[in-house]
Scaffold this motif. Structure first.
Motif, PDB file in Angstrom:
ATOM      1  N   VAL A 173       3.258   2.952   2.680  1.00 47.95           N
ATOM      2  CA  VAL A 173       3.690   3.320   4.022  1.00 47.95           C
ATOM      3  C   VAL A 173       3.151   4.701   4.398  1.00 47.95           C
ATOM      4  CG1 VAL A 173       5.610   3.437   5.547  1.00 47.95           C
ATOM      5  CG2 VAL A 173       5.412   1.415   4.150  1.00 47.95           C
ATOM      6  N   VAL A 174       2.833   5.096   5.459  1.00 45.24           N
ATOM      7  CA  VAL A 174       2.781   6.445   5.886  1.00 45.24           C
ATOM      8  C   VAL A 174       3.686   6.601   7.010  1.00 45.24           C
ATOM      9  CG1 VAL A 174       1.043   8.236   6.775  1.00 45.24           C
ATOM     10  CG2 VAL A 174       0.642   6.826   5.276  1.00 45.24           C
ATOM     11  N   LEU A 175       4.780   7.637   7.054  1.00 46.86           N
ATOM     12  CA  LEU A 175       5.684   7.788   7.758  1.00 46.86           C
ATOM     13  C   LEU A 175       5.138   8.519   9.197  1.00 46.86           C
ATOM     14  CD1 LEU A 175       8.766   8.656   5.852  1.00 46.86           C
ATOM     15  CD2 LEU A 175       8.216   6.580   6.728  1.00 46.86           C
ATOM     16  N   ALA A 176       5.688   8.480  10.185  1.00 46.32           N
ATOM     17  CA  ALA A 176       5.223   8.957  11.584  1.00 46.32           C
ATOM     18  C   ALA A 176       5.715  10.676  11.412  1.00 46.32           C
ATOM     19  CB  ALA A 176       5.948   8.563  12.718  1.00 46.32           C
ATOM     20  N   VAL A 177       5.090  11.481  12.056  1.00 43.85           N
ATOM     21  CA  VAL A 177       5.317  13.020  11.864  1.00 43.85           C
ATOM     22  C   VAL A 177       6.743  13.230  12.652  1.00 43.85           C
ATOM     23  CG1 VAL A 177       4.741  15.242  12.299  1.00 43.85           C
ATOM     24  CG2 VAL A 177       3.402  13.538  11.349  1.00 43.85           C
ATOM     25  N   ASN A 178       6.703  12.627  13.979  1.00 42.71           N
ATOM     26  CA  ASN A 178       7.685  12.958  15.011  1.00 42.71           C
ATOM     27  C   ASN A 178       8.798  11.977  14.514  1.00 42.71           C
ATOM     28  OD1 ASN A 178       5.950  14.583  16.030  1.00 42.71           O
ATOM     29  ND2 ASN A 178       5.165  12.892  17.579  1.00 42.71           N
ATOM     30  N   ASP A 179       8.779  10.974  13.976  1.00 48.45           N
ATOM     31  CA  ASP A 179      10.081  10.024  13.836  1.00 48.45           C
ATOM     32  C   ASP A 179      10.013   9.519  12.570  1.00 48.45           C
ATOM     33  OD1 ASP A 179      12.219   8.412  14.083  1.00 48.45           O
ATOM     34  OD2 ASP A 179      11.159   7.288  15.566  1.00 48.45           O
ATOM     35  N   PRO A 180      10.666  10.046  11.492  1.00 50.26           N
ATOM     36  CA  PRO A 180      10.760   9.603  10.166  1.00 50.26           C
ATOM     37  C   PRO A 180      11.389   8.247   9.892  1.00 50.26           C
ATOM     38  CG  PRO A 180      12.575  11.393  10.386  1.00 50.26           C
ATOM     39  CD  PRO A 180      11.566  11.201  11.707  1.00 50.26           C
ATOM     40  N   ALA A 181      11.678   7.503  10.917  1.00 49.71           N
ATOM     41  CA  ALA A 181      12.565   6.269  11.088  1.00 49.71           C
ATOM     42  C   ALA A 181      11.179   5.143  10.997  1.00 49.71           C
ATOM     43  CB  ALA A 181      13.453   5.727  11.912  1.00 49.71           C
ATOM     44  N   ARG A 182      10.050   5.514  11.651  1.00 53.26           N
ATOM     45  CA  ARG A 182       8.828   4.673  11.904  1.00 53.26           C
ATOM     46  C   ARG A 182       7.639   5.031  11.036  1.00 53.26           C
ATOM     47  NH1 ARG A 182       9.235   1.443  16.415  1.00 53.26           N
ATOM     48  NH2 ARG A 182       7.005   1.194  16.245  1.00 53.26           N
ATOM     49  N   GLY A 183       6.677   3.943  10.952  1.00 52.00           N
ATOM     50  CA  GLY A 183       5.753   4.516   9.953  1.00 52.00           C
ATOM     51  C   GLY A 183       4.570   3.266  10.373  1.00 52.00           C
ATOM     52  N   ARG A 184       3.679   3.322   9.495  1.00 49.51           N
ATOM     53  CA  ARG A 184       2.732   2.317   9.274  1.00 49.51           C
ATOM     54  C   ARG A 184       2.193   1.812   8.047  1.00 49.51           C
ATOM     55  NH1 ARG A 184      -0.431   6.921  10.281  1.00 49.51           N
ATOM     56  NH2 ARG A 184      -2.244   7.240   9.401  1.00 49.51           N
ATOM     57  N   ILE A 185       1.950   0.695   7.814  1.00 49.29           N
ATOM     58  CA  ILE A 185       1.545   0.180   6.506  1.00 49.29           C
ATOM     59  C   ILE A 185      -0.096   0.413   6.411  1.00 49.29           C
ATOM     60  CG2 ILE A 185       1.227  -1.879   5.132  1.00 49.29           C
ATOM     61  CD1 ILE A 185       3.835  -3.039   6.794  1.00 49.29           C
ATOM     62  N   VAL A 186      -0.393   0.988   5.340  1.00 49.78           N
ATOM     63  CA  VAL A 186      -1.768   1.407   5.124  1.00 49.78           C
ATOM     64  C   VAL A 186      -2.406   0.717   4.066  1.00 49.78           C
ATOM     65  CG1 VAL A 186      -1.828   3.887   6.127  1.00 49.78           C
ATOM     66  CG2 VAL A 186      -1.072   3.387   3.735  1.00 49.78           C
ATOM     67  N   ALA A 187      -1.702  -0.120   3.472  1.00 48.76           N
ATOM     68  CA  ALA A 187      -2.262  -0.999   2.193  1.00 48.76           C
ATOM     69  C   ALA A 187      -1.192  -1.660   1.291  1.00 48.76           C
ATOM     70  CB  ALA A 187      -3.291  -0.056   1.275  1.00 48.76           C
ATOM     71  N   ARG A 188      -1.653  -2.904   0.826  1.00 48.39           N
ATOM     72  CA  ARG A 188      -0.764  -3.539  -0.030  1.00 48.39           C
ATOM     73  C   ARG A 188      -0.778  -3.115  -1.530  1.00 48.39           C
ATOM     74  NH1 ARG A 188      -1.581  -9.941   0.417  1.00 48.39           N
ATOM     75  NH2 ARG A 188      -0.033  -9.638  -1.326  1.00 48.39           N
ATOM     76  N   ARG A 189       0.274  -2.887  -2.052  1.00 52.58           N
ATOM     77  CA  ARG A 189       0.252  -2.489  -3.211  1.00 52.58           C
ATOM     78  C   ARG A 189      -0.104  -3.658  -4.317  1.00 52.58           C
ATOM     79  NH1 ARG A 189       5.610   0.130  -5.213  1.00 52.58           N
ATOM     80  NH2 ARG A 189       6.437  -1.492  -4.128  1.00 52.58           N
ATOM     81  N   GLN A 190      -0.716  -3.336  -5.327  1.00 53.62           N
ATOM     82  CA  GLN A 190      -0.876  -4.369  -6.575  1.00 53.62           C
ATOM     83  C   GLN A 190       0.148  -4.459  -7.505  1.00 53.62           C
ATOM     84  OE1 GLN A 190      -3.530  -6.107  -5.892  1.00 53.62           O
ATOM     85  NE2 GLN A 190      -4.145  -4.769  -4.207  1.00 53.62           N
TER      86      GLN A 190
END
Length: 80
Positions: free
Chosen positions: A63-80
Motif C-alpha cells: 500500500v502507498v498512503l495518500a500524502v494529504n490523508d494518511p487514513a487513505r491509500g492505494r493498493i499497488v501490488a500483491r505481496r508474495q
C-alpha cells in the motif's frame, strides 16, 4: 517472474507499506490493516486494476498512503 508490460515493479518502493486486506467494501474500496497496526481505506491502483488481480480478505498487499490523508491509500501490488 517475467513482467513484459512493466506494470508493477519487482522491488517495493521505499514509500510502500505492507498490509493485509481485512474487508472488501462497496465501490471498489478495501479496508487494509498495515503491519504497524493502522487501518486504512484503499482502492486499487491502475496497474493492479489492469492486471485483474483478485483481492479478497486476508490477501497480503503493498500500500502507498495518500500524502494529504494518511487514513487513505492505494493498493499497488500483491505481496508474495
Amino acid at each position: 517472474m517475467d513482467n513484459p508490460l512493466n506494470l508493477i515493479p519487482a522491488i517495493p518502493g521505499e514509500d510502500w507499506q505492507a498490509g493485509k486486506i481485512t474487508a472488501v467494501l462497496p465501490r471498489g474500496l478495501y479496508r487494509v490493516r498495515l503491519d504497524d497496526g493502522r487501518e486504512v481505506t484503499t482502492h486499487r491502483a491502475g496497474a493492479v486494476r489492469l492486471s485483474h488481480a483478485r483481492l479478497a480478505p486476508s490477501t497480503p498487499v503493498w500500500v502507498v498512503l495518500a500524502v494529504n490523508d494518511p487514513a487513505r491509500g492505494r493498493i499497488v501490488a500483491r505481496r508474495q
